[in-house]
Design a protein around this motif. Structure first.
Motif, PDB file in Angstrom:
ATOM      1  N   TYR A 176     -29.168  31.067   5.170  1.00 50.51           N
ATOM      2  CA  TYR A 176     -29.574  31.190   3.440  1.00 50.51           C
ATOM      3  C   TYR A 176     -30.552  30.761   2.963  1.00 50.51           C
ATOM      4  N   ARG A 177     -32.108  29.769   3.712  1.00 44.29           N
ATOM      5  CA  ARG A 177     -33.132  29.413   3.827  1.00 44.29           C
ATOM      6  C   ARG A 177     -33.461  29.905   2.477  1.00 44.29           C
ATOM      7  N   PRO A 178     -33.765  31.121   2.126  1.00 43.50           N
ATOM      8  CA  PRO A 178     -35.089  32.015   1.072  1.00 43.50           C
ATOM      9  C   PRO A 178     -34.286  31.275  -0.193  1.00 43.50           C
ATOM     10  N   ARG A 179     -32.730  31.271  -0.280  1.00 41.62           N
ATOM     11  CA  ARG A 179     -32.743  31.755  -1.378  1.00 41.62           C
ATOM     12  C   ARG A 179     -31.485  29.908  -1.541  1.00 41.62           C
ATOM     13  N   LEU A 180     -32.175  29.412  -0.648  1.00 40.91           N
ATOM     14  CA  LEU A 180     -32.139  27.779  -0.711  1.00 40.91           C
ATOM     15  C   LEU A 180     -33.790  27.079  -1.322  1.00 40.91           C
ATOM     16  N   GLY A 181     -34.164  27.811  -0.856  1.00 40.90           N
ATOM     17  CA  GLY A 181     -35.916  27.817  -0.969  1.00 40.90           C
ATOM     18  C   GLY A 181     -35.879  26.609  -0.344  1.00 40.90           C
ATOM     19  N   MET A 182     -35.908  26.721   1.204  1.00 39.51           N
ATOM     20  CA  MET A 182     -36.752  26.102   2.303  1.00 39.51           C
ATOM     21  C   MET A 182     -37.187  27.073   2.807  1.00 39.51           C
ATOM     22  N   ASP A 183     -38.339  26.361   3.179  1.00 39.03           N
ATOM     23  CA  ASP A 183     -38.741  27.243   4.823  1.00 39.03           C
ATOM     24  C   ASP A 183     -38.264  27.161   6.475  1.00 39.03           C
ATOM     25  N   ALA A 184     -39.052  28.229   6.941  1.00 43.29           N
ATOM     26  CA  ALA A 184     -38.175  27.823   8.236  1.00 43.29           C
ATOM     27  C   ALA A 184     -38.698  26.525   8.691  1.00 43.29           C
ATOM     28  N   SER A 185     -39.692  25.959   8.174  1.00 41.34           N
ATOM     29  CA  SER A 185     -39.735  24.657   9.216  1.00 41.34           C
ATOM     30  C   SER A 185     -38.956  23.143   8.439  1.00 41.34           C
ATOM     31  N   THR A 186     -38.706  23.178   7.555  1.00 39.48           N
ATOM     32  CA  THR A 186     -37.627  23.126   7.364  1.00 39.48           C
ATOM     33  C   THR A 186     -36.517  22.532   8.446  1.00 39.48           C
ATOM     34  N   PRO A 187     -36.293  21.564   8.982  1.00 42.64           N
ATOM     35  CA  PRO A 187     -35.446  21.075  10.360  1.00 42.64           C
ATOM     36  C   PRO A 187     -33.838  20.988   9.616  1.00 42.64           C
ATOM     37  N   ALA A 188     -33.335  22.382   9.902  1.00 34.14           N
ATOM     38  CA  ALA A 188     -31.379  21.730   9.783  1.00 34.14           C
ATOM     39  C   ALA A 188     -30.960  20.850  10.371  1.00 34.14           C
ATOM     40  N   GLU A 189     -31.141  19.654  10.694  1.00 34.59           N
ATOM     41  CA  GLU A 189     -30.299  18.753  11.868  1.00 34.59           C
ATOM     42  C   GLU A 189     -29.243  18.069  10.775  1.00 34.59           C
ATOM     43  N   LEU A 190     -28.308  18.186  10.611  1.00 37.27           N
ATOM     44  CA  LEU A 190     -26.614  18.134  10.195  1.00 37.27           C
ATOM     45  C   LEU A 190     -25.885  17.643  10.955  1.00 37.27           C
ATOM     46  N   GLY A 191     -24.761  16.569  10.198  1.00 38.26           N
ATOM     47  CA  GLY A 191     -24.180  16.507  11.058  1.00 38.26           C
ATOM     48  C   GLY A 191     -21.786  15.973  10.679  1.00 38.26           C
ATOM     49  N   ALA A 192     -21.425  15.378  11.250  1.00 37.81           N
ATOM     50  CA  ALA A 192     -20.155  15.066  10.320  1.00 37.81           C
ATOM     51  C   ALA A 192     -20.411  14.578   8.624  1.00 37.81           C
ATOM     52  N   PRO A 193     -20.534  13.798   8.339  1.00 36.70           N
ATOM     53  CA  PRO A 193     -21.212  13.570   6.747  1.00 36.70           C
ATOM     54  C   PRO A 193     -21.755  14.930   6.441  1.00 36.70           C
TER      55      PRO A 193
END
Length: 192
Positions: free
Chosen positions: A49-66
């Motif tokens: 959903y990056r385009p709909r979130l307003g995020m470009d491809a270079s924004t890393p999606a490093e996500l954790g349990a929180p």
């Protein structure tokens, strides 16, 4: 996520982002699927959903349990608001407060206009889950306060928990598959 060898992440581009986010929890072939219930699943949803979130491809999606915990709280709150709208009731105050507060996060973004065209630019240091929460909750507030809210439905098909916008006259289900399941269930009930 996959079930029975099939990718379960289905993007419905005509649905508001808030409806798509609540659809990250659904049934597939009788099994409950939670697309965002793990850091990997949430990162996969964000990437889709990056385009709909307003995020470009270079924004890393490093996500954790929180981040998963925050995403699940946002999804539950948005679902509470959509349920209240469809049922003609009032949502829990805590859900309304969470959505309202998170929606304010979109004010952190600015519209940039590079050579490739306009795009949202988020300040350095904004966390991915803050962007997701802001965009999903802003989408929910736009949906709930616009005339489009009259098109919102909860799919009545057996084992379906999805919301959808009834964009066609007489549309009763979120998908043709749900329409078929509902017709089969009605036929089975009549023949018993």
């Amino acid at each position: 996520m996959t079930t029975h060898g099939k990718d379960t992440l289905e993007i419905r581009p005509l649905e508001p982002l808030a409806v798509e986010f609540t659809s990250s929890w659904h049934y597939e072939a009788g099994a409950l699927i939670d697309e965002i219930g793990t850091p990997h699943g949430l990162a996969r949803w964000v990437d889709a959903y990056r385009p709909r979130l307003g995020m470009d491809a270079s924004t890393p999606a490093e996500l954790g349990a929180p981040d998963v915990t925050a995403a699940l709280a946002v999804r539950e709150a948005v679902r509470d608001l959509l349920d209240a709208l469809v049922d003609g009731g009032r949502p829990p105050a805590a859900s309304l407060d969470l959505v309202t507060e998170r929606a304010r996060g979109v004010q952190r973004a600015a519209v940039g206009w590079p050579e490739a065209g306009p795009r949202l630019e988020w300040p350095d240091g904004v966390r991915v889950m803050d962007i997701v929460g802001a965009q999903v909750c802003a989408s929910a507030t736009r949906l709930l306060t616009s005339p489009r809210r009259g098109l919102l439905r909860r799919c009545p098909a057996p084992s379906c928990v999805l919301f959808f916008s009834a964009l066609r006259t007489g549309q009763q289900w979120c998908s043709p598959a749900c329409g078929n399941r509902a017709r089969v269930a009605r036929h089975s009930a009549r023949t018993r």
